[in-house]
Write a protein that holds these residues in place. Sequence first.
Motif, short mmCIF file in Angstrom:
data_model
loop_
_atom_site.label_atom_id
_atom_site.label_comp_id
_atom_site.label_asym_id
_atom_site.label_seq_id
_atom_site.Cartn_x
_atom_site.Cartn_y
_atom_site.Cartn_z
N PHE A 117 0.83 -1.21 0.00
CA PHE A 117 0.00 0.00 0.00
C PHE A 117 0.87 1.27 0.00
O PHE A 117 0.58 2.22 -0.73
N SER A 118 1.92 1.28 0.81
CA SER A 118 2.75 2.49 0.90
C SER A 118 3.53 2.72 -0.38
O SER A 118 3.65 3.87 -0.84
N VAL A 119 4.07 1.65 -0.98
CA VAL A 119 4.82 1.79 -2.23
C VAL A 119 3.89 2.25 -3.35
O VAL A 119 4.25 3.12 -4.16
N ALA A 120 2.69 1.69 -3.42
CA ALA A 120 1.74 2.08 -4.46
C ALA A 120 1.39 3.56 -4.36
O ALA A 120 1.33 4.26 -5.37
N ALA A 121 1.16 4.03 -3.15
CA ALA A 121 0.79 5.44 -2.96
C ALA A 121 1.95 6.38 -3.28
O ALA A 121 1.75 7.46 -3.83
#
Length: 283
Positions: A117-121
Motif C-alpha cells: 500500500f505504501s509503495v503504491a501510494a
Amino acid sequence: MKQQQQLLLLILAFGVFSILNTEMGIIGILPMAAEMYQVDIVQAGLLVSLFALGVAIAGPTMPLLFSRFNRKRVMLLVLGVFTLCNALAVFASDFEVLLVLRVVPAFFHPVYCALAFSVAAAWVAPEDAPRAVARINMGVAAGMVIGVPISNVLAATFDFSVAMAFFAGVTGLMFLLTMAFVPDLPVAQPMQYGAQLSVLKRPPVWLAIVAVICLNGSIFGVYNYLADYLQQIAALPGQFIATLLLVYGLLNIYGSYLGGNLLAKRPRVTVRLFPLCSTACYL
C-alpha cells in the motif's frame, strides 16, 4: 515511466493476492481439512482464526521493525516464508504441525501488505494515490474470496494437499516475478520509530482502526464458515458452492474498484455511507 508504474502496481496487487490467498483460501476447504485430519469443524476453523490472530499481533509491530530495510528484499523475504511454509504444509501429516505452518507466515503478512500500500501510494502522483491504493485493494479482495472457490474445486477434485500446493505455487510465482521485475526500493530517509508511532496520537487513526475491525469482523466472521454452512445446512453440491463463492469474490473485487473511484471523488460521503449500507444489508 507510466508503464513501469503500471507493472509495479500489477505485481504488488498480485503479490497481495498471493498473501491473502494463503490466509483466506483455506476457508473453502475447512470441511475437507476436518475430514482429513479427523477433527471437528470448530478445530479446523483454527486454521483461519489462529492465522488471523497472528496477523493481529504482528500488525502493529512487524511493519515498524522492517521499515528501515530495502523494500524489495523485505517483499522477497515475506514471499519466501509463505512459499516455504505452504510447500511444507502439503506434506503435513499432523494437524498441530499444519497449525504451526499456518501461524508462522501470519506474522509476516502485515509486512507485505503495508509495503504494498505504501509503495503504491508513493510511486504515483498524489492525486492518483487513492486509485493506486484501490488497485492494491483489489488484490486484497481477490485473495480473500477468489482463492476460496479455487481451493474448493482443487480439494473436491483431487485432495486437500493439492489445494495447499496451489497456495505455494502462487506465492512462489510472485517471488520470482518480484525478483525479476520489481526495481530496487531502498529507504532513502528512514523515519524514527517514535515518529512512526506518533500517528497513534491522532483520533481519526483509532476511529479508522475500530471501523475496519468492526466492518471486517461482521463480514468475514460470517464468510469464514459460509462453505461449511452451504454444504451442511443448505446441502448444496460442492461444484455449486464453488460457483457461489466465485460470484461473491467477483463482486467483492468490483466493489474494491468502485470504492477506490468513489474515495478519489467523494471520500467523506463514501466513508459515511459504507457502514450504513452494510448495516442495512444485515437488517
